[in-house]
Design a protein around this motif. Structure first.
Motif, PDB file in Angstrom:
ATOM      1  N   GLN A   1     -33.143 -33.722 -57.571  1.00  0.00           N
ATOM      2  CA  GLN A   1     -32.415 -33.891 -56.312  1.00  0.00           C
ATOM      3  C   GLN A   1     -31.795 -32.572 -55.872  1.00  0.00           C
ATOM      4  OE1 GLN A   1     -32.490 -36.835 -54.691  1.00  0.00           O
ATOM      5  NE2 GLN A   1     -33.771 -37.543 -56.382  1.00  0.00           N
ATOM      6  N   LEU A   2     -31.745 -32.375 -54.567  1.00  0.00           N
ATOM      7  CA  LEU A   2     -31.137 -31.152 -54.030  1.00  0.00           C
ATOM      8  C   LEU A   2     -29.686 -31.010 -54.480  1.00  0.00           C
ATOM      9  CD1 LEU A   2     -32.593 -31.196 -50.405  1.00  0.00           C
ATOM     10  CD2 LEU A   2     -33.283 -29.720 -52.303  1.00  0.00           C
ATOM     11  N   SER A   3     -28.964 -32.104 -54.555  1.00  0.00           N
ATOM     12  CA  SER A   3     -27.554 -32.059 -54.944  1.00  0.00           C
ATOM     13  C   SER A   3     -27.352 -31.491 -56.346  1.00  0.00           C
ATOM     14  CB  SER A   3     -26.927 -33.445 -54.845  1.00  0.00           C
ATOM     15  OG  SER A   3     -27.593 -34.345 -55.711  1.00  0.00           O
ATOM     16  N   GLU A   4     -28.355 -31.606 -57.199  1.00  0.00           N
ATOM     17  CA  GLU A   4     -28.255 -31.066 -58.557  1.00  0.00           C
ATOM     18  C   GLU A   4     -28.221 -29.536 -58.568  1.00  0.00           C
ATOM     19  OE1 GLU A   4     -30.690 -34.784 -60.578  1.00  0.00           O
ATOM     20  OE2 GLU A   4     -31.737 -32.887 -60.245  1.00  0.00           O
ATOM     21  N   LEU A   5     -28.575 -28.935 -57.433  1.00  0.00           N
ATOM     22  CA  LEU A   5     -28.597 -27.476 -57.336  1.00  0.00           C
ATOM     23  C   LEU A   5     -27.291 -26.905 -56.789  1.00  0.00           C
ATOM     24  CD1 LEU A   5     -32.207 -27.083 -55.879  1.00  0.00           C
ATOM     25  CD2 LEU A   5     -31.496 -27.123 -58.286  1.00  0.00           C
ATOM     26  N   SER A   6     -26.372 -27.754 -56.396  1.00  0.00           N
ATOM     27  CA  SER A   6     -25.116 -27.308 -55.778  1.00  0.00           C
ATOM     28  C   SER A   6     -24.349 -26.251 -56.577  1.00  0.00           C
ATOM     29  CB  SER A   6     -24.205 -28.498 -55.483  1.00  0.00           C
ATOM     30  OG  SER A   6     -24.771 -29.290 -54.484  1.00  0.00           O
ATOM     31  N   PRO A   7     -24.250 -26.364 -57.905  1.00  0.00           N
ATOM     32  CA  PRO A   7     -23.506 -25.347 -58.656  1.00  0.00           C
ATOM     33  C   PRO A   7     -24.045 -23.924 -58.507  1.00  0.00           C
ATOM     34  CG  PRO A   7     -23.792 -27.298 -60.000  1.00  0.00           C
ATOM     35  CD  PRO A   7     -24.653 -27.481 -58.766  1.00  0.00           C
TER      36      PRO A   7
ATOM     37  N   GLN B   1     -39.031 -31.839 -52.560  1.00  0.00           N
ATOM     38  CA  GLN B   1     -38.114 -32.471 -51.606  1.00  0.00           C
ATOM     39  C   GLN B   1     -38.211 -31.765 -50.254  1.00  0.00           C
ATOM     40  OE1 GLN B   1     -35.606 -34.976 -51.991  1.00  0.00           O
ATOM     41  NE2 GLN B   1     -36.508 -35.464 -53.965  1.00  0.00           N
ATOM     42  N   GLN B   2     -38.161 -32.541 -49.188  1.00  0.00           N
ATOM     43  CA  GLN B   2     -38.186 -31.963 -47.851  1.00  0.00           C
ATOM     44  C   GLN B   2     -36.957 -31.074 -47.660  1.00  0.00           C
ATOM     45  OE1 GLN B   2     -38.701 -34.788 -44.722  1.00  0.00           O
ATOM     46  NE2 GLN B   2     -38.286 -33.305 -43.124  1.00  0.00           N
ATOM     47  N   GLY B   3     -37.174 -29.871 -47.157  1.00  0.00           N
ATOM     48  CA  GLY B   3     -36.082 -28.936 -46.894  1.00  0.00           C
ATOM     49  C   GLY B   3     -35.586 -28.178 -48.109  1.00  0.00           C
ATOM     50  N   TYR B   4     -36.258 -28.327 -49.238  1.00  0.00           N
ATOM     51  CA  TYR B   4     -35.831 -27.691 -50.485  1.00  0.00           C
ATOM     52  C   TYR B   4     -35.567 -26.194 -50.334  1.00  0.00           C
ATOM     53  CZ  TYR B   4     -37.000 -24.824 -54.541  1.00  0.00           C
ATOM     54  OH  TYR B   4     -37.032 -23.811 -55.467  1.00  0.00           O
ATOM     55  N   ARG B   5     -36.563 -25.475 -49.841  1.00  0.00           N
ATOM     56  CA  ARG B   5     -36.438 -24.019 -49.771  1.00  0.00           C
ATOM     57  C   ARG B   5     -35.295 -23.609 -48.849  1.00  0.00           C
ATOM     58  NH1 ARG B   5     -39.421 -19.665 -51.625  1.00  0.00           N
ATOM     59  NH2 ARG B   5     -39.293 -17.848 -50.270  1.00  0.00           N
ATOM     60  N   HIS B   6     -35.193 -24.238 -47.693  1.00  0.00           N
ATOM     61  CA  HIS B   6     -34.112 -23.903 -46.761  1.00  0.00           C
ATOM     62  C   HIS B   6     -32.747 -24.265 -47.334  1.00  0.00           C
ATOM     63  CE1 HIS B   6     -37.156 -23.965 -43.246  1.00  0.00           C
ATOM     64  NE2 HIS B   6     -37.069 -22.779 -43.803  1.00  0.00           N
ATOM     65  N   TYR B   7     -32.666 -25.368 -48.045  1.00  0.00           N
ATOM     66  CA  TYR B   7     -31.412 -25.800 -48.669  1.00  0.00           C
ATOM     67  C   TYR B   7     -30.910 -24.724 -49.627  1.00  0.00           C
ATOM     68  CZ  TYR B   7     -28.220 -28.629 -51.519  1.00  0.00           C
ATOM     69  OH  TYR B   7     -27.120 -29.105 -52.201  1.00  0.00           O
ATOM     70  N   VAL B   8     -31.784 -24.251 -50.492  1.00  0.00           N
ATOM     71  CA  VAL B   8     -31.405 -23.248 -51.487  1.00  0.00           C
ATOM     72  C   VAL B   8     -31.035 -21.930 -50.803  1.00  0.00           C
ATOM     73  CG1 VAL B   8     -32.210 -21.880 -53.455  1.00  0.00           C
ATOM     74  CG2 VAL B   8     -32.772 -24.315 -53.314  1.00  0.00           C
ATOM     75  N   ILE B   9     -31.820 -21.508 -49.845  1.00  0.00           N
ATOM     76  CA  ILE B   9     -31.554 -20.252 -49.139  1.00  0.00           C
ATOM     77  C   ILE B   9     -30.206 -20.307 -48.421  1.00  0.00           C
ATOM     78  CG2 ILE B   9     -32.322 -18.780 -47.229  1.00  0.00           C
ATOM     79  CD1 ILE B   9     -35.231 -19.531 -48.096  1.00  0.00           C
ATOM     80  N   ALA B  10     -29.883 -21.431 -47.810  1.00  0.00           N
ATOM     81  CA  ALA B  10     -28.617 -21.578 -47.093  1.00  0.00           C
ATOM     82  C   ALA B  10     -27.416 -21.462 -48.027  1.00  0.00           C
ATOM     83  CB  ALA B  10     -28.570 -22.915 -46.361  1.00  0.00           C
ATOM     84  N   ARG B  11     -27.559 -21.858 -49.260  1.00  0.00           N
ATOM     85  CA  ARG B  11     -26.447 -21.843 -50.201  1.00  0.00           C
ATOM     86  C   ARG B  11     -26.309 -20.548 -50.989  1.00  0.00           C
ATOM     87  NH1 ARG B  11     -27.092 -26.146 -48.200  1.00  0.00           N
ATOM     88  NH2 ARG B  11     -25.693 -27.914 -48.282  1.00  0.00           N
ATOM     89  N   LEU B  12     -27.326 -19.727 -50.940  1.00  0.00           N
ATOM     90  CA  LEU B  12     -27.301 -18.476 -51.699  1.00  0.00           C
ATOM     91  C   LEU B  12     -27.558 -17.295 -50.761  1.00  0.00           C
ATOM     92  CD1 LEU B  12     -29.366 -19.766 -54.733  1.00  0.00           C
ATOM     93  CD2 LEU B  12     -26.919 -19.256 -54.721  1.00  0.00           C
ATOM     94  N   PRO B  13     -26.530 -16.797 -50.103  1.00  0.00           N
ATOM     95  CA  PRO B  13     -26.703 -15.763 -49.082  1.00  0.00           C
ATOM     96  C   PRO B  13     -27.303 -14.445 -49.577  1.00  0.00           C
ATOM     97  CG  PRO B  13     -24.374 -16.160 -49.494  1.00  0.00           C
ATOM     98  CD  PRO B  13     -25.135 -17.208 -50.248  1.00  0.00           C
ATOM     99  N   LYS B  14     -27.159 -14.132 -50.851  1.00  0.00           N
ATOM    100  CA  LYS B  14     -27.712 -12.875 -51.382  1.00  0.00           C
ATOM    101  C   LYS B  14     -29.115 -13.043 -51.960  1.00  0.00           C
ATOM    102  CE  LYS B  14     -23.496 -10.375 -52.291  1.00  0.00           C
ATOM    103  NZ  LYS B  14     -22.748  -9.600 -53.274  1.00  0.00           N
ATOM    104  N   LEU B  15     -29.621 -14.273 -51.957  1.00  0.00           N
ATOM    105  CA  LEU B  15     -30.935 -14.542 -52.551  1.00  0.00           C
ATOM    106  C   LEU B  15     -32.026 -13.764 -51.815  1.00  0.00           C
ATOM    107  CD1 LEU B  15     -32.038 -16.361 -54.851  1.00  0.00           C
ATOM    108  CD2 LEU B  15     -32.694 -17.970 -53.067  1.00  0.00           C
TER     109      LEU B  15
END
Length: 105
Positions: free
Chosen positions: A40-46, A66-80
């Motif tokens: 789940q995307l929520s498991e990546l929150s930390p 999961q739909q939107g996976y890549r964008h979800y992660v990119i949005a949460r990690l600005p230096k990625l």
């Protein structure tokens, strides 16, 4: 472990991350979690609490489908800069911000 820069945890059946991950690894730049059990995307929150993270691999985890996976992660990690061994593009970053906004760590 403030000096640790890279952590390789592939093939370990990991399915969740500690909420206070950033306290243990404040300087972490590269994290490889390939072939684990994140679903789940929520498991990546930390991950959002890792301010120095520039490279992340979640290849072969169910969450990558999961739909939107890549964008979800990119949005949460600005230096990625690299996600799943593919460079994060400017257009992907813009799409991630549009879809998920800028999320504070």
């Amino acid at each position: 472990l403030p000096r640790l820069k890279m952590l390789l945890l592939a093939h370990n059946r990991i399915s969740r991350l500690a909420e206070r991950l950033s306290e243990a690894f404040p300087g972490l730049e590269t994290l490889v979690l390939t072939d684990n059990s994140f679903a789940q995307l929520s498991e990546l929150s930390p991950l959002a609490g890792l301010p120095s993270l520039t490279s992340l691999s979640l290849v072969d985890n169910p969450v990558t489908k999961q739909q939107g996976y890549r964008h979800y992660v990119i949005a949460r990690l600005p230096k990625l800069r690299v996600l799943d061994f593919k460079r994060v593009t400017t257009s992907e970053r813009a799409a991630a911000a549009a879809a998920f906004g800028h999320v504070a760590a």
